[in-house]
Design an enzyme around this catalytic site. Structure first.
Site, PDB file in Angstrom:
ATOM      1  N   HIS A 188       0.828  -1.208   0.000  1.00  0.00           N
ATOM      2  CA  HIS A 188       0.000   0.000   0.000  1.00  0.00           C
ATOM      3  C   HIS A 188       0.860   1.254   0.000  1.00  0.00           C
ATOM      4  CE1 HIS A 188      -3.524  -2.523   1.474  1.00  0.00           C
ATOM      5  NE2 HIS A 188      -3.811  -2.065   0.279  1.00  0.00           N
ATOM      6  N   ARG A 294      -6.606  -7.084 -17.001  1.00  0.00           N
ATOM      7  CA  ARG A 294      -5.990  -8.401 -17.245  1.00  0.00           C
ATOM      8  C   ARG A 294      -6.127  -9.226 -15.965  1.00  0.00           C
ATOM      9  NH1 ARG A 294      -1.978  -5.198 -20.463  1.00  0.00           N
ATOM     10  NH2 ARG A 294      -1.718  -6.282 -22.445  1.00  0.00           N
ATOM     11  N   ARG A 330     -11.330  -8.776 -18.817  1.00  0.00           N
ATOM     12  CA  ARG A 330     -11.045  -9.902 -19.699  1.00  0.00           C
ATOM     13  C   ARG A 330     -11.000 -11.180 -18.866  1.00  0.00           C
ATOM     14  NH1 ARG A 330      -5.447  -9.998 -22.805  1.00  0.00           N
ATOM     15  NH2 ARG A 330      -4.523 -10.398 -20.776  1.00  0.00           N
ATOM     16  N   GLU A 428      -7.766 -10.918 -31.603  1.00  0.00           N
ATOM     17  CA  GLU A 428      -6.306 -10.994 -31.531  1.00  0.00           C
ATOM     18  C   GLU A 428      -5.749 -12.165 -32.330  1.00  0.00           C
ATOM     19  OE1 GLU A 428      -5.155 -10.999 -27.386  1.00  0.00           O
ATOM     20  OE2 GLU A 428      -6.701 -12.413 -26.828  1.00  0.00           O
ATOM     21  N   ASN A 451      -1.142  -6.903 -29.599  1.00  0.00           N
ATOM     22  CA  ASN A 451       0.103  -7.636 -29.277  1.00  0.00           C
ATOM     23  C   ASN A 451       0.036  -9.042 -29.865  1.00  0.00           C
ATOM     24  OD1 ASN A 451       0.450  -5.363 -27.710  1.00  0.00           O
ATOM     25  ND2 ASN A 451      -0.199  -6.372 -25.828  1.00  0.00           N
ATOM     26  N   ASP A 452      -1.049  -9.729 -29.569  1.00  0.00           N
ATOM     27  CA  ASP A 452      -1.190 -11.076 -30.117  1.00  0.00           C
ATOM     28  C   ASP A 452      -1.543 -11.043 -31.597  1.00  0.00           C
ATOM     29  OD1 ASP A 452      -0.487 -12.963 -28.152  1.00  0.00           O
ATOM     30  OD2 ASP A 452      -2.270 -12.423 -27.005  1.00  0.00           O
ATOM     31  N   ARG A 462       6.133 -13.384 -29.848  1.00  0.00           N
ATOM     32  CA  ARG A 462       6.395 -12.118 -29.146  1.00  0.00           C
ATOM     33  C   ARG A 462       7.386 -12.273 -27.996  1.00  0.00           C
ATOM     34  NH1 ARG A 462       0.395 -10.962 -26.405  1.00  0.00           N
ATOM     35  NH2 ARG A 462       1.405  -9.731 -24.810  1.00  0.00           N
ATOM     36  N   CYS A 499      -6.863  -2.452 -27.443  1.00  0.00           N
ATOM     37  CA  CYS A 499      -6.296  -2.501 -26.089  1.00  0.00           C
ATOM     38  C   CYS A 499      -4.858  -3.013 -26.073  1.00  0.00           C
ATOM     39  CB  CYS A 499      -7.170  -3.340 -25.163  1.00  0.00           C
ATOM     40  SG  CYS A 499      -7.228  -5.071 -25.642  1.00  0.00           S
TER      41      CYS A 499
HETATM   42  C1  PEP Z   1      -2.930  -8.218 -26.763  1.00  0.00           C
HETATM   43  O1  PEP Z   1      -2.658  -9.361 -27.121  1.00  0.00           O
HETATM   44  O2  PEP Z   1      -2.769  -7.206 -27.466  1.00  0.00           O
HETATM   45  C2  PEP Z   1      -3.492  -7.977 -25.422  1.00  0.00           C
HETATM   46  C3  PEP Z   1      -4.002  -6.815 -25.077  1.00  0.00           C
HETATM   47  O3  PEP Z   1      -3.422  -8.985 -24.526  1.00  0.00           O
HETATM   48  P1  PEP Z   1      -2.080  -9.490 -23.806  1.00  0.00           P
HETATM   49  O4  PEP Z   1      -0.981  -8.517 -24.143  1.00  0.00           O
HETATM   50  O5  PEP Z   1      -2.385  -9.539 -22.359  1.00  0.00           O
HETATM   51  O6  PEP Z   1      -1.895 -10.831 -24.418  1.00  0.00           O
HETATM   52 MG    MG Z   2      -3.443 -11.038 -25.990  1.00  0.00          MG
END
Ligand code: PEP
Ligand code: MG
Length: 541
Positions: A188, A294, A330, A428, A451-452, A462, A499
């Site tokens: 905290h 997340r 999510r 994704e 990202n995915d 990645r 996102c």
């Molecule tokens: C993504 O894949 O862009 C995403 C937001 O999820 P994470 O990065 O947690 O896989």
């Molecule tokens: Mg992802």
């Protein structure tokens, strides 16, 4: 010059004199007392004063750091009245004929040890809270004036550790930064430091009493402290601090303003979070809501499967403290790079293409239902949307939705409150992009996980650092996939957000706006810089 290293709590620079924050040695007598009634009265007086103090700290934290952080002090006030704790103290005074100080310290240590030994990480963290409230009562009983410990000059405080109530109590106009030998980044105290924008270094083992009164710079960017810095270094860090301040001041002016382009298009700029610890930053940076919670972190922080009640609390805290703002949660995305021992997942040759996320949830229904029930229960406390990761087929979306409905019906039959939730699909995978029209017909929104999506569109793992030279975050195929997704969503009247990390890339903000994106969900620090860009774009040109 001496250099100390540790963990940085905030990217920022603090420059000033170091002050050792000394706690008075509190020797406690273990001798027998004769007037136990007088000791009980001393304890009860200290308890009442401590409750008063925690209530005042709640108000102070509310003004300085926000509701979520302030709540800690409400919990403290409740703990001070906890029957078990109070009975234990009185028992030591009456039964063992000890003074109030001894009883408070002993009962506090005992209860803290019980919490520390618990498996549930939330309850484990309560150990520090018990120590904190016991210390508050001890300070009152011993007449320690904690307010005078900080001194009267602005300084960087150096301490073995700082309790949350000590941190809130500090006069912020005199607090340039702090350094502690102990502490964790999720404590905290750390959360408070972040939300109050105080550069701080924790776990700095080099701390020494000789530092008292010396000039120093806490460099949050590099997680270190320079004691007696060289004139050149001091000058360059002073420059950096001034630049930071200028940037901050400019960005602060954007708080309370809308994310509207010059020609009048408004989009949502939301934040990505991993749990309650990030909510302060969302509020500090004026996030319009949360576009990606997340939830894996809830699982990663546990030593065993988190129960429905544990998850409910974790989600409810976030949802309630941000209400009525939207919180897009999510469902569990465990697998690939995020694994937990207790799930006993097999080692796989291709984990990124393997048993992960919705694939686990749809094949381990009880596991999935525990989370969905917790999410639905939390939805009664605010504005919740639920989205499913790694979807590649309509069947998966339908299955996930059917399980959600099953949970809703069960909860209603049990008489539990549930709210209304929007249901979304994370886009994704290239498969999801290509069937986006079908998916859009059966959900309320899309959130693009770039990202995915980049990983799967470009077949680039990645996690593999060797592939860096092949990685192009602006790959035309990824941008085309994003555009196709936005168009498909809009054809079916649903909103589409981004996102993944690409959402925070300032070089792409205008591109995404021109594509018609409805929401960008980014790390909290990127919210105001993005707002600045959005407000300078003219889509009519
Ligand atoms: C993504 O894949 O862009 C995403 C937001 O999820 P994470 O990065 O947690 O896989
Ligand atoms: Mg992802």
């Amino acid at each position: 010059m001496q250099v100390g290293t540790g963990k940085s709590i905030l990217n920022g620079i603090a420059i000033g004199k170091l002050k050792i924050y000394k706690k008075k040695d509190t020797t406690i007598s273990a001798a027998a007392v004769t007037d136990t009634e007088a000791e009980i009265q001393r304890f009860e007086k200290a308890q009442a004063k401590a409750i008063e103090q925690q209530t005042a700290l709640y108000e102070k934290a509310l003004a300085e750091a926000g509701e979520d952080i302030a709540e800690v002090f409400n919990i403290h006030a409740m703990m001070l009245e906890d029957d078990d704790f109070v009975d234990a103290i009185k028992e030591i005074i009456n039964g063992q004929k000890k003074c109030a100080e001894y009883a408070v310290k002993t009962a506090g240590d005992n209860q803290a040890a019980v919490f520390a030994a618990m498996d549930d990480p939330y309850l484990q963290a309560r150990s520090a809270d018990v120590e904190d409230i016991a210390q508050c009562m001890l300070d009152i009983l011993q007449g320690v004036d904690t307010d005078s410990l900080q001194g009267t000059e602005p300084s960087i405080l150096v301490a073995e550790d700082l309790a949350p109530s000590e941190t809130v109590r500090l006069d912020k106009s005199l607090l340039l930064g702090f350094i502690t030998r102990e502490g964790s980044s999720n404590s905290h105290t750390a959360i408070l430091a972040r939300s109050m924008n105080i550069p701080a270094l924790i776990q700095c083992k080099e701390i020494s009493p000789e530092w008292d009164g010396k000039m120093a710079v806490v460099d949050g960017y590099n997680a270190c402290v320079y004691v007696d810095p060289t004139p050149d270094l001091l000058e360059s860090l002073q420059k950096r601090q001034q630049e930071d301040r200028k940037k901050q001041a400019l960005l602060q002016e954007l708080k309370g303003k809308t994310n509207t382009t010059l020609d009048g298009t408004t989009i949502n700029v939301f934040a990505n979070i991993g749990g309650m610890g990030d909510v302060g930053a969302v509020q500090q940076n004026d996030g319009g809501g949360v576009g990606l919670f997340r939830t894996e972190f809830v699982y990663l922080n546990c030593k065993d499967y988190p129960t429905e009640d544990y998850q409910f609390e974790a989600y409810k805290q976030v949802v309630e403290s941000l209400a009525p703002k939207k919180v897009v949660i999510r469902t569990c995305d465990i697998g690939a790079d995020k694994t937990v021992d207790y799930m006993k997942l097999d080692k796989e040759d291709n984990p990124a293409l393997g048993y992960r996320a919705i694939r686990i949830c749809l094949t381990r229904k009880d596991f999935f239902k525990t989370q969905l029930r917790a999410l639905l229960r939390a939805s009664a406390f605010g504005n919740v949307s639920i989205m499913f990761p790694m979807i590649i087929s309509l069947r998966e979306l339908r299955d996930a939705k059917a399980t959600l409905e099953e949970c809703r019906e069960e909860l209603i039959a049990e008489g539990k409150a549930v709210g209304k939730v929007e249901v979304g699909t994370m886009i994704e995978t290239p498969a999801a992009v290509l069937i986006a029209d079908d998916l859009a017909e059966e959900c309320d929104f899309f959130s693009i996980g770039t990202n995915d999506l980049t990983q799967y569109t470009c077949a680039l793992d990645r996690q593999n650092a060797k592939l860096e030279p092949f990685f192009n975050p602006h790959h035309p195929a990824v941008l085309k996939a994003i555009q196709m997704t936005i168009e498909a969503g809009h054809r079916h009247g649903i909103w589409v957000g981004i996102c993944g990390e690409l959402g925070a890339d300032p070089a792409l903000t205008e591109v995404f706006l021109r594509m018609g994106v409805d929401e960008l969900s980014v790390n909290a620090k990127s919210i105001l810089p993005l707002r600045k860009i959005i407000r300078s774009v003219d889509l009519s040109k």
